[in-house]
Design an enzyme around this catalytic site. Sequence first.
Site, PDB file in Angstrom:
ATOM      1  N   HIS A 162     -29.053 -97.689 -17.914  1.00  0.00           N
ATOM      2  CA  HIS A 162     -30.415 -97.862 -18.431  1.00  0.00           C
ATOM      3  C   HIS A 162     -31.425 -98.065 -17.301  1.00  0.00           C
ATOM      4  O   HIS A 162     -32.479 -98.677 -17.498  1.00  0.00           O
ATOM      5  CB  HIS A 162     -30.492 -99.046 -19.414  1.00  0.00           C
ATOM      6  CG  HIS A 162     -29.454 -99.004 -20.495  1.00  0.00           C
ATOM      7  ND1 HIS A 162     -29.580 -98.242 -21.636  1.00  0.00           N
ATOM      8  CD2 HIS A 162     -28.240 -99.609 -20.596  1.00  0.00           C
ATOM      9  CE1 HIS A 162     -28.513 -98.393 -22.395  1.00  0.00           C
ATOM     10  NE2 HIS A 162     -27.679 -99.215 -21.786  1.00  0.00           N
ATOM     11  N   SER A 283     -49.751 -84.552   1.404  1.00  0.00           N
ATOM     12  CA  SER A 283     -50.855 -84.493   0.451  1.00  0.00           C
ATOM     13  C   SER A 283     -52.101 -83.974   1.150  1.00  0.00           C
ATOM     14  O   SER A 283     -52.324 -84.241   2.331  1.00  0.00           O
ATOM     15  CB  SER A 283     -51.121 -85.893  -0.123  1.00  0.00           C
ATOM     16  OG  SER A 283     -52.375 -85.938  -0.789  1.00  0.00           O
ATOM     17  N   LYS A 289     -48.707 -89.665   2.481  1.00  0.00           N
ATOM     18  CA  LYS A 289     -47.737 -89.141   1.516  1.00  0.00           C
ATOM     19  C   LYS A 289     -46.672 -88.267   2.172  1.00  0.00           C
ATOM     20  O   LYS A 289     -46.937 -87.476   3.064  1.00  0.00           O
ATOM     21  CB  LYS A 289     -48.459 -88.316   0.436  1.00  0.00           C
ATOM     22  CG  LYS A 289     -49.340 -89.126  -0.479  1.00  0.00           C
ATOM     23  CD  LYS A 289     -48.558 -90.110  -1.313  1.00  0.00           C
ATOM     24  CE  LYS A 289     -47.670 -89.448  -2.336  1.00  0.00           C
ATOM     25  NZ  LYS A 289     -48.414 -88.655  -3.333  1.00  0.00           N
ATOM     26  N   GLU A 296     -38.124 -82.033  -6.560  1.00  0.00           N
ATOM     27  CA  GLU A 296     -39.063 -81.931  -7.676  1.00  0.00           C
ATOM     28  C   GLU A 296     -39.113 -80.509  -8.216  1.00  0.00           C
ATOM     29  O   GLU A 296     -39.156 -80.290  -9.432  1.00  0.00           O
ATOM     30  CB  GLU A 296     -40.457 -82.367  -7.227  1.00  0.00           C
ATOM     31  CG  GLU A 296     -40.603 -83.863  -7.068  1.00  0.00           C
ATOM     32  CD  GLU A 296     -42.001 -84.277  -6.635  1.00  0.00           C
ATOM     33  OE1 GLU A 296     -42.289 -85.487  -6.677  1.00  0.00           O
ATOM     34  OE2 GLU A 296     -42.812 -83.400  -6.265  1.00  0.00           O
TER      35      GLU A 296
END
Length: 464
Positions: A162, A283, A289, A296
């Site tokens: 979980h 970024s 970043k 992804e």
Amino acid sequence: MSDKQQQNKLWGGRFSESTDAFVQAFTASVLFDQRMYRQDIQGSQAHATMLAEVGVLTTEERDAILQGLNEIRQEIEAGEFAWSVALEDVHMNIEARLTDKIGITGKKLHTGRSRNDQVATDIRLWLRDEIDLLDTELLRLMSGLLDLAEREAATIMPGFTHLQTAQPVTFGHHLLAWFEMLKRDRERLQDCRKRVNRMPLGAAALAGTTYPIKRERTCELLGFDAVCENSLDAVSDRDFAIEFCALAALSMTHLSRISEELVLWTSAQFNFIDLPDRFCTGSSIMPQKKNPDVPELVRGKTGRVNGHLISLLTLMKSQPLAYNKDNQEDKEPLFDAVDTLAGSLRAFADMIPALEPNREVMREAARRGFATATDLADYLVRKGIPFRDSHEIVGKAVAYGVSKKKDLGDMSLSELRQFSDQIDDDVFEVLTLEGSVSARNHIGGTAPEQVRAAVARAREALGA
């Protein structure tokens, strides 16, 4: 030669007018099926060889066809071949060029076959080749995972259920869970290849041919395991493409699950691992970043492969026997599923071995969340306390730890004994993270020696 002349030359005398230009472009597949040119030439050369052996072609005709097809392959690979939408597909483009090169003998190549069994053969040959390439990339990824798992066999990290801290595991053990997913993917890939590797050629349009062909000989020349037994099924079956897309969707789902963990673990909130810069981007506005773009993107690409599976299932669900033009729509989903899986596997095979775990961060995370609570319960059971009672005792100890902001391993003996007088000094052996993972010393367990043994067994099975 004009497009109309080309078309009339190939279609014969059935049509009294040329196809509408829009319809011609709409029904053409050459823009995407030309990638099967090698397999089309391979199939045609085997077919011509067989026709000569049974006396349908002369030796001279066979040699002219084989030589002409070799030259066409060279033209294509040199970028000198002129593909024509008017000729509709890869098969008719190559056949028309062959006739241009060697004359009327080129027209004899199509004796005893149809585009229906020709395209079914080409797709199977193409997919068989691609499966072998995919297997190579998958094996490279799996080998890289084993190397990393062995190196990190004793690196402690929290295991989750979980997405909450559950019990301590090792990073190597976690990596072997990824390996098991990929192992099943490879089993499915190899099993799928068995059903791909059956030859439709000789089924002709749908009912076979009256020429004295030897399908077994063509099967042997093309390296198929067997011929398709029924001519109707041979030209209309696309189960093998659906099956491939199903395994590709499941394989991409596994890569997506791995990607999700990589994305989480590279975040500042987890900071479990570092990805090399070459697999990340920055970024345009935020200088700090470092985005995990490869995982992804793989996670995102999974949806398109799932979609291809649904497309092929829908394509076939209402088709009567035998071949229908609908089946032209089988190639683009299949091609893209192969390309997407191949690119994803290659990216992962390059990226996974380069992962750098932040070992101290992982270990500290495993110390939080009362990860050794189950170990304490098992300890009390060994002291003679029933498990349900042990569970309740440990639950109270955890509640105390939450209120005091203390993990179980940070509590003193006197603090622990307020919950059970069966707790003695030896309890701290099971409350340490190392003690917890080492105690699960069985096949499939977290003990570092079991992780290393699992790696050795896996390497032996892979032949790596």
